[in-house]
Write a protein that holds these residues in place. Sequence first.
Motif, PDB file in Angstrom:
ATOM      1  N   ILE A 151      -0.120   5.870   6.234  1.00  0.00           N
ATOM      2  CA  ILE A 151      -0.467   4.811   5.284  1.00  0.00           C
ATOM      3  C   ILE A 151      -1.879   4.345   5.585  1.00  0.00           C
ATOM      4  O   ILE A 151      -2.158   3.882   6.691  1.00  0.00           O
ATOM      5  N   ASP A 152      -2.756   4.481   4.593  1.00  0.00           N
ATOM      6  CA  ASP A 152      -4.147   4.072   4.741  1.00  0.00           C
ATOM      7  C   ASP A 152      -4.315   2.596   4.370  1.00  0.00           C
ATOM      8  O   ASP A 152      -3.661   2.105   3.447  1.00  0.00           O
ATOM      9  N   HIS A 153      -5.220   1.934   5.070  1.00  0.00           N
ATOM     10  CA  HIS A 153      -5.615   0.564   4.759  1.00  0.00           C
ATOM     11  C   HIS A 153      -7.089   0.611   4.401  1.00  0.00           C
ATOM     12  O   HIS A 153      -7.894   1.119   5.181  1.00  0.00           O
ATOM     13  N   ARG A 154      -7.411   0.092   3.218  1.00  0.00           N
ATOM     14  CA  ARG A 154      -8.786   0.151   2.709  1.00  0.00           C
ATOM     15  C   ARG A 154      -9.236  -1.226   2.242  1.00  0.00           C
ATOM     16  O   ARG A 154      -8.411  -2.076   1.939  1.00  0.00           O
ATOM     17  N   THR A 155     -10.551  -1.392   2.144  1.00  0.00           N
ATOM     18  CA  THR A 155     -11.097  -2.609   1.557  1.00  0.00           C
ATOM     19  C   THR A 155     -10.868  -2.556   0.054  1.00  0.00           C
ATOM     20  O   THR A 155     -10.463  -1.524  -0.489  1.00  0.00           O
ATOM     21  N   ASP A 156     -11.144  -3.650  -0.636  1.00  0.00           N
ATOM     22  CA  ASP A 156     -10.968  -3.690  -2.086  1.00  0.00           C
ATOM     23  C   ASP A 156     -11.824  -2.657  -2.807  1.00  0.00           C
ATOM     24  O   ASP A 156     -11.462  -2.170  -3.878  1.00  0.00           O
ATOM     25  N   ASP A 157     -12.971  -2.297  -2.210  1.00  0.00           N
ATOM     26  CA  ASP A 157     -13.831  -1.292  -2.848  1.00  0.00           C
ATOM     27  C   ASP A 157     -13.566   0.129  -2.341  1.00  0.00           C
ATOM     28  O   ASP A 157     -14.341   1.039  -2.593  1.00  0.00           O
ATOM     29  N   GLY A 158     -12.467   0.339  -1.617  1.00  0.00           N
ATOM     30  CA  GLY A 158     -12.038   1.681  -1.249  1.00  0.00           C
ATOM     31  C   GLY A 158     -12.519   2.213   0.085  1.00  0.00           C
ATOM     32  O   GLY A 158     -12.247   3.360   0.418  1.00  0.00           O
ATOM     33  N   TRP A 164     -12.367   3.028   3.837  1.00  0.00           N
ATOM     34  CA  TRP A 164     -11.275   3.195   4.793  1.00  0.00           C
ATOM     35  C   TRP A 164     -11.461   2.271   5.997  1.00  0.00           C
ATOM     36  O   TRP A 164     -12.541   2.172   6.566  1.00  0.00           O
ATOM     37  N   LEU A 165     -10.395   1.584   6.387  1.00  0.00           N
ATOM     38  CA  LEU A 165     -10.388   0.728   7.571  1.00  0.00           C
ATOM     39  C   LEU A 165      -9.524   1.312   8.678  1.00  0.00           C
ATOM     40  O   LEU A 165      -9.924   1.323   9.840  1.00  0.00           O
ATOM     41  N   SER A 166      -8.334   1.772   8.314  1.00  0.00           N
ATOM     42  CA  SER A 166      -7.412   2.314   9.316  1.00  0.00           C
ATOM     43  C   SER A 166      -6.295   3.079   8.630  1.00  0.00           C
ATOM     44  O   SER A 166      -6.130   3.007   7.415  1.00  0.00           O
ATOM     45  N   SER A 167      -5.533   3.803   9.438  1.00  0.00           N
ATOM     46  CA  SER A 167      -4.330   4.488   8.975  1.00  0.00           C
ATOM     47  C   SER A 167      -3.239   4.267  10.003  1.00  0.00           C
ATOM     48  O   SER A 167      -3.472   4.404  11.201  1.00  0.00           O
TER      49      SER A 167
END
Length: 81
Positions: free
Chosen positions: A48-55, A57-60
Amino acid sequence: MRRSIAHGMYAASRVLAAVPQHKPESFNWDISFDSPVFLPATVSLEVIDHRTDDGVWLSSKFLAWNARSARKFFSGTVWAA
């Protein structure tokens, strides 16, 4: 162990290979092992990827388990350094 198992570093490297398009050149990761992966085995993996509102990538987060028995093998996180 009475049977052969997959080495933990092998399992971790397979997970890291599953998210190459997301992680930057420099990243951190952690992994927690819950039960051994006895061979032969089929391992189900969810990432499961975690991204900012503009896409960006922050973490998985990842979770690996045996789909037949629902036994959890390991879980962890990959994040930007």
